[in-house]
Design a protein around this motif. Sequence first.
Motif, short mmCIF file in Angstrom:
data_model
loop_
_atom_site.label_atom_id
_atom_site.label_comp_id
_atom_site.label_asym_id
_atom_site.label_seq_id
_atom_site.Cartn_x
_atom_site.Cartn_y
_atom_site.Cartn_z
N ILE A 106 -2.47 4.44 1.90
CA ILE A 106 -3.90 4.80 2.02
C ILE A 106 -4.67 4.24 3.05
O ILE A 106 -5.28 4.93 3.76
N GLN A 107 -4.39 3.22 3.54
CA GLN A 107 -5.18 2.29 4.40
C GLN A 107 -6.59 2.46 4.45
O GLN A 107 -7.28 2.72 5.25
N GLU A 108 -6.89 1.97 3.29
CA GLU A 108 -8.82 1.80 2.81
C GLU A 108 -8.79 0.23 2.47
O GLU A 108 -7.86 -0.34 1.90
N PRO A 109 -10.06 0.06 2.49
CA PRO A 109 -10.36 -1.33 1.99
C PRO A 109 -10.08 -1.26 0.49
O PRO A 109 -10.29 -0.37 -0.29
N ARG A 125 7.58 7.83 6.75
CA ARG A 125 6.13 7.63 6.63
C ARG A 125 5.82 6.59 5.53
O ARG A 125 4.49 6.32 5.47
N ALA A 126 6.42 6.49 4.51
CA ALA A 126 6.23 5.79 3.35
C ALA A 126 6.52 4.16 3.29
O ALA A 126 7.44 3.75 4.09
N ASN A 127 5.59 3.27 2.76
CA ASN A 127 6.24 2.12 2.53
C ASN A 127 7.12 1.93 1.36
O ASN A 127 7.05 2.77 0.38
N ALA A 128 8.07 1.10 1.35
CA ALA A 128 9.26 1.40 0.20
C ALA A 128 9.60 -0.04 -0.19
O ALA A 128 9.63 -1.02 0.88
N PHE A 129 10.28 -0.10 -1.25
CA PHE A 129 10.61 -1.28 -1.96
C PHE A 129 11.69 -0.92 -3.14
O PHE A 129 11.75 0.23 -3.74
N ALA A 130 12.76 -2.01 -3.30
CA ALA A 130 13.65 -1.89 -4.46
C ALA A 130 13.11 -2.81 -5.33
O ALA A 130 13.09 -4.00 -4.92
N PRO A 168 -7.02 6.91 -3.47
CA PRO A 168 -8.33 6.95 -2.33
C PRO A 168 -9.48 6.86 -2.80
O PRO A 168 -9.72 7.61 -3.60
N SER A 169 -10.42 6.62 -1.77
CA SER A 169 -11.94 6.53 -2.03
C SER A 169 -12.31 7.85 -2.47
O SER A 169 -13.15 8.01 -3.44
N SER A 170 -11.87 8.90 -2.01
CA SER A 170 -12.07 10.64 -2.37
C SER A 170 -11.96 10.82 -3.99
O SER A 170 -12.43 11.79 -4.46
N LEU A 171 -11.16 10.05 -4.67
CA LEU A 171 -10.80 10.35 -6.03
C LEU A 171 -10.82 8.82 -6.91
O LEU A 171 -10.46 9.30 -8.01
N LYS A 172 -11.67 8.14 -6.39
CA LYS A 172 -11.70 6.98 -7.45
C LYS A 172 -12.40 7.59 -8.56
O LYS A 172 -12.13 6.74 -9.54
N MET A 173 -13.31 8.13 -8.34
CA MET A 173 -14.24 8.78 -9.51
C MET A 173 -13.91 10.25 -10.01
O MET A 173 -14.61 10.81 -10.76
N THR A 174 -12.70 10.46 -9.66
CA THR A 174 -12.18 11.70 -10.41
C THR A 174 -12.24 11.62 -12.03
O THR A 174 -12.09 10.52 -12.60
N ALA A 175 -11.87 12.68 -12.54
CA ALA A 175 -11.70 12.73 -14.09
C ALA A 175 -10.43 12.14 -14.28
O ALA A 175 -9.43 12.49 -13.83
N PRO A 176 -10.27 11.48 -15.32
CA PRO A 176 -9.29 10.67 -16.11
C PRO A 176 -8.15 11.69 -16.49
O PRO A 176 -8.71 12.80 -16.93
N ARG A 177 -7.11 11.56 -16.25
CA ARG A 177 -5.98 12.55 -16.64
C ARG A 177 -4.60 11.53 -17.17
O ARG A 177 -4.59 10.45 -16.95
N TYR A 178 -4.00 12.30 -17.90
CA TYR A 178 -2.81 11.81 -18.78
C TYR A 178 -1.71 12.37 -18.85
O TYR A 178 -1.92 13.59 -19.05
N ASP A 217 0.72 -1.38 0.03
CA ASP A 217 0.06 0.15 0.11
C ASP A 217 0.90 1.07 -0.11
O ASP A 217 1.85 1.50 0.82
N PRO A 218 0.52 2.11 -0.92
CA PRO A 218 -0.44 2.47 -2.00
C PRO A 218 -0.13 1.68 -3.23
O PRO A 218 -0.96 2.07 -4.22
N PHE A 219 0.77 0.98 -3.50
CA PHE A 219 0.96 0.30 -4.80
C PHE A 219 0.43 -1.26 -4.74
O PHE A 219 0.27 -1.96 -3.88
N LEU A 220 -0.40 -1.45 -5.92
CA LEU A 220 -1.12 -2.62 -5.99
C LEU A 220 -0.30 -3.78 -6.69
O LEU A 220 -0.49 -4.84 -6.47
#
Length: 303
Positions: A268-271, A195-200, A125-135, A36-39
Amino acid sequence: MTFRPVTATSLAKPAMEGAGVHLHRVFGFGDPSETDPFLMMDDFRNDDPRLYEKGFPWHPHRGIETITYVLEGEVEHGDSLGNRGTLGAGSVQWMTAGSGIMHQEMPRGNAAGQMHGFQLWANLPSSLKMTAPRYQDISASDIPEIIDDDGTRVKVVTGGFWGKRGPVDGIAADPLYLDVSVPPGVKKSLPVDTRANAFAYVFAGAGRFSDAADPIGVRVEKEVAGQELNIRDLSGNRTLVRFGNGDEVTVQAGPDGVRFLLVAGRPIQEPVAWHGPIVMNTRAELQQAMRDLQNGTFIRSEH
């Protein structure tokens, strides 16, 4: 400074996606809280066009952002926003799927037939799930590269690092995404948000990631005779290295140096309710997305 310990290492696993693209899955479709926040992250690397040329034909995304980084070859892309273009070697594509987007990605090899790139999925995050697509497309020349006195090279794709800031911005996860090359035998410490999750993810050479004398699964020793560097159990090609808490990552490069992606983001710590390329917070939202796909309302015209 507090050095981040290595908590786990794993090898990327062969997988097939799209219309028959052979790739290696670094992580994904497991427990999303671990990264989290990477899937998900894929390493698509091949020198046989038959194993990648059919690409990733038109498919939907909702609720996530994708960051595609191309090292070799090209990726032709198109989407439902009307964007068309080609990602060349060293370039980056950032896409916020938001409420819904359809797109396709068709890889092409270089003159030698080689294709290599990475795709990372970041959750919204849930507040931005349905935000306008950007590119956004970013060319290789716009990605800053820092060369330290010891020869360490860092390309800053996103986030801020050593006084430079990556050109990709506006990503909800506000990640740090670095392409790091450390010369043979050099030991390097790299700052990371505590405060971030990290990986290499190591994709060339080998190195030792540690904070102690006996790090997990990794050891560097010097032979008494001739003082030659004897490397055992190093994190090498296609190895994911996950870290615990701290504000620095330390790596000791092996005899051929090491090149890796260093990625960090605050959780993000959301379902998470996840089905293929659609990632929402609840099963009801997933079911609504499927209905939208079936009845032709997946792409929101009001944006």
